[in-house]
Design an enzyme around this catalytic site. Structure first.
Site, PDB file in Angstrom:
ATOM      1  CB  CYS A  83      -1.005  -0.017   1.322  1.00  0.00           C
ATOM      2  SG  CYS A  83      -2.012  -1.374   0.931  1.00  0.00           S
TER       3      CYS A  83
ATOM      4  CG  HIS B 151      -2.875   3.228   2.271  1.00  0.00           C
ATOM      5  ND1 HIS B 151      -3.559   3.017   1.176  1.00  0.00           N
ATOM      6  CD2 HIS B 151      -3.193   2.191   2.915  1.00  0.00           C
ATOM      7  CE1 HIS B 151      -3.706   1.696   0.979  1.00  0.00           C
ATOM      8  NE2 HIS B 151      -3.491   1.106   2.223  1.00  0.00           N
TER       9      HIS B 151
ATOM     10  CG  ASN C 195      -6.423  -0.880   0.993  1.00  0.00           C
ATOM     11  OD1 ASN C 195      -5.600  -0.368   0.285  1.00  0.00           O
ATOM     12  ND2 ASN C 195      -5.788  -1.709   2.284  1.00  0.00           N
TER      13      ASN C 195
HETATM   14  N1  ACO Z   1     -17.780  -9.076   9.165  1.00  0.00           N
HETATM   15  C1  ACO Z   1     -17.910  -9.465  10.474  1.00  0.00           C
HETATM   16  N2  ACO Z   1     -17.334  -9.808  11.325  1.00  0.00           N
HETATM   17  C2  ACO Z   1     -16.006  -9.818  11.192  1.00  0.00           C
HETATM   18  C3  ACO Z   1     -15.472  -9.357   9.779  1.00  0.00           C
HETATM   19  C4  ACO Z   1     -16.549  -9.056   8.764  1.00  0.00           C
HETATM   20  N3  ACO Z   1     -16.181  -8.811   7.606  1.00  0.00           N
HETATM   21  N4  ACO Z   1     -14.277  -9.613   9.823  1.00  0.00           N
HETATM   22  C5  ACO Z   1     -13.798  -9.859  11.033  1.00  0.00           C
HETATM   23  N5  ACO Z   1     -14.825 -10.007  11.733  1.00  0.00           N
HETATM   24  C6  ACO Z   1     -14.828 -10.506  13.072  1.00  0.00           C
HETATM   25  C7  ACO Z   1     -13.726 -11.264  13.408  1.00  0.00           C
HETATM   26  O1  ACO Z   1     -13.765 -12.512  13.151  1.00  0.00           O
HETATM   27  C8  ACO Z   1     -13.525 -10.955  14.827  1.00  0.00           C
HETATM   28  O2  ACO Z   1     -14.822 -11.998  15.482  1.00  0.00           O
HETATM   29  P1  ACO Z   1     -13.979 -12.758  16.744  1.00  0.00           P
HETATM   30  O3  ACO Z   1     -13.997 -11.617  17.723  1.00  0.00           O
HETATM   31  O4  ACO Z   1     -15.322 -13.509  17.143  1.00  0.00           O
HETATM   32  O5  ACO Z   1     -12.824 -13.186  16.743  1.00  0.00           O
HETATM   33  C9  ACO Z   1     -14.184  -9.653  15.174  1.00  0.00           C
HETATM   34  O6  ACO Z   1     -14.917  -9.379  13.869  1.00  0.00           O
HETATM   35  C10 ACO Z   1     -13.044  -8.563  15.138  1.00  0.00           C
HETATM   36  O7  ACO Z   1     -12.024  -8.848  14.446  1.00  0.00           O
HETATM   37  P2  ACO Z   1     -10.671  -8.142  14.127  1.00  0.00           P
HETATM   38  O8  ACO Z   1      -9.799  -8.567  13.232  1.00  0.00           O
HETATM   39  O9  ACO Z   1     -10.140  -7.857  15.592  1.00  0.00           O
HETATM   40  O10 ACO Z   1     -11.406  -6.676  13.701  1.00  0.00           O
HETATM   41  P3  ACO Z   1     -10.600  -5.362  13.735  1.00  0.00           P
HETATM   42  O11 ACO Z   1     -11.625  -4.218  14.380  1.00  0.00           O
HETATM   43  O12 ACO Z   1      -9.052  -5.358  13.891  1.00  0.00           O
HETATM   44  O13 ACO Z   1     -11.002  -4.949  12.187  1.00  0.00           O
HETATM   45  C11 ACO Z   1      -9.573  -4.993  10.137  1.00  0.00           C
HETATM   46  C12 ACO Z   1     -10.239  -5.785  11.251  1.00  0.00           C
HETATM   47  C13 ACO Z   1     -10.645  -4.148   9.579  1.00  0.00           C
HETATM   48  C14 ACO Z   1      -8.849  -6.020   9.018  1.00  0.00           C
HETATM   49  C15 ACO Z   1      -8.489  -4.112  10.838  1.00  0.00           C
HETATM   50  O14 ACO Z   1      -7.653  -4.886  11.807  1.00  0.00           O
HETATM   51  C16 ACO Z   1      -7.447  -3.453   9.848  1.00  0.00           C
HETATM   52  O15 ACO Z   1      -8.159  -2.329   9.183  1.00  0.00           O
HETATM   53  N6  ACO Z   1      -6.202  -3.475   9.779  1.00  0.00           N
HETATM   54  C17 ACO Z   1      -5.385  -2.936   9.044  1.00  0.00           C
HETATM   55  C18 ACO Z   1      -5.370  -3.210   7.565  1.00  0.00           C
HETATM   56  C19 ACO Z   1      -4.238  -2.510   6.920  1.00  0.00           C
HETATM   57  O16 ACO Z   1      -3.808  -1.442   7.040  1.00  0.00           O
HETATM   58  N7  ACO Z   1      -3.694  -3.343   5.887  1.00  0.00           N
HETATM   59  C20 ACO Z   1      -2.419  -2.544   5.322  1.00  0.00           C
HETATM   60  C21 ACO Z   1      -2.527  -2.496   3.916  1.00  0.00           C
HETATM   61  S1  ACO Z   1      -2.930  -3.795   2.964  1.00  0.00           S
HETATM   62  C22 ACO Z   1      -1.758  -4.264   1.924  1.00  0.00           C
HETATM   63  O17 ACO Z   1      -0.630  -3.457   1.975  1.00  0.00           O
HETATM   64  C23 ACO Z   1      -1.952  -4.896   0.417  1.00  0.00           C
END
Ligand code: ACO
Length: 331
Positions: free
Chosen positions: A115, A256, A286
């Protein structure tokens, strides 16, 4: 002799027409609009039709940038394409773009930095201009994330979309304007948390890797979130401090677009008024290397938001980990 700086003289973009909304995703995996919107800020994403590769989008974004600048493709010296989803391993997407737009005397290459791909490409292109070697560099961020996403994995499939953005870099006619400075970093610790398991030289594609779904994005979201939130803000604040700028001195922050919560945390650290932060993650999700040039396009072309002398900070964080910030004095 005065140092020569690069400026962004034009921008173009390509957005696939097909929209995939959160409500569409509710029918595909166990998710819901409210979770996606609250946890990420995304409402919908664009998806490129099957059979069309990255260069299809990159070529169209590049053409628009050149048309807007009234520059013929034959005048382009170099083409840099930031991407993690090239049409194929080789040749480079830059070669396909060169042919597609008819940039008869250009050279170029692809740059892989997740990214942060556009930020690293932008600063690389800027240095080609600064050195005096080249006068017109096309910098493109383009990713077909739908080609490497498992649409049965709710943890990743809701997060990404497809798009391309392009900017033209040219020498800045006035000293003290243009791409002034940048800070960039990589840390291989990120490999564990965000990668594609197979398809490279360590684990080439096989029946087994396909069966095990190892050609998709693997992400430990919570870990990546922790790093992204602190590092992306750190480099943005660092570049502001280095140039004695406060939040009040900035006209625009271009972050980003991975998660609205990461963007808002960054803006708070930079002590920025929310009105100065570009957010379009709701519309495009994204798009990896394309997020920053899509934002530049929005500010420059769609909203005509930028005027001479505006301080603009860009900041990105992604796979690698790779991250960085850029300071532009707009002209
Ligand atoms: N719908 C419903 N529930 C979901 C979903 C979904 N789509 N996805 C995950 N959950 C659930 C999980 O299973 C988890 O359930 P559990 O507590 O029963 O285990 C709960 O929601 C919380 O999951 P987390 O992973 O802790 O959710 P979080 O609030 O961290 O959000 C996310 C996840 C959006 C992926 C976040 O962590 C994030 O944005 N991370 C950074 C992403 C990023 O910056 N990537 C870099 C760039 S990508 C690249 O370079 C190619």
């Amino acid at each position: 002799m005065e140092k020569r700086y690069a400026k962004i003289s034009s921008a173009g973009r390509f957005l696939p027409e097909r929209r995939l909304t959160n409500f569409d995703m509710e029918k595909m995996v166990d998710t819901n609009n409210q979770w996606i919107l609250e946890r990420t800020g995304i409402r919908e994403r664009r998806i490129l039709d099957k059979g069309l590769g990255n260069s299809y989008m990159a070529i169209r974004a590049a053409r628009e940038a050149l048309e807007r600048a009234n520059v013929d493709a034959s005048e382009v010296d170099a083409i840099i394409v930031g991407t993690v989803t090239p049409d194929m391993f080789f040749p480079a997407t830059a070669c396909l773009v060169q042919k597609g737009i008819g940039a008869s005397r250009a050279w170029g290459f692809d740059l892989s930095a997740g990214c942060a791909g556009f930020v690293f490409s932008l600063t690389t292109g800027a240095q080609f201009i600064e050195s005096g070697r080249y006068d017109r560099v096309l910098v493109i961020g383009s990713d077909v994330m739908s080609s490497i996403i498992d649409y049965e994995d709710r943890n990743t499939c809701v997060l990404f979309g497809d798009a391309a953005g392009a900017v033209l870099l040219e020498p800045c006619e006035e000293p003290g304007y243009g791409i002034i400075d940048y800070i960039q970093r990589i840390d291989g610790v990120g490999e564990d948390y965000l990668h594609m398991k197979a398809g490279g030289s360590r684990k080439p594609a096989s029946v087994e890797t396909v069966k095990n779904k190892e050609h998709y994005v693997y992400q430990e979201g919570r870990q990546v979130f922790k790093y992204a939130v602190s590092e992306m803000a750190d480099v943005a604040v660092e570049i502001m401090k280095k140039h004695n700028l406060t939040g009040d001195d900035l006209a625009l922050f271009i972050p980003h677009q991975a998660n609205i919560r990461i963007i808002e945390a960054c803006a708070r650290r930079m002590k920025l008024d929310p009105s100065k932060v570009i957010i379009n993650i709701d519309k495009y999700a994204n798009t990896t290397a394309a997020t920053i040039p899509l934002c530049i396009y929005e500010a420059m072309v769609e909203k005509n938001q930028l005027k001479k002398g505006d301080n603009v900070v860009i900041s990105a964080f992604g796979a690698g980990f790779c991250w960085g910030s850029v300071l532009i004095k707009w002209i």
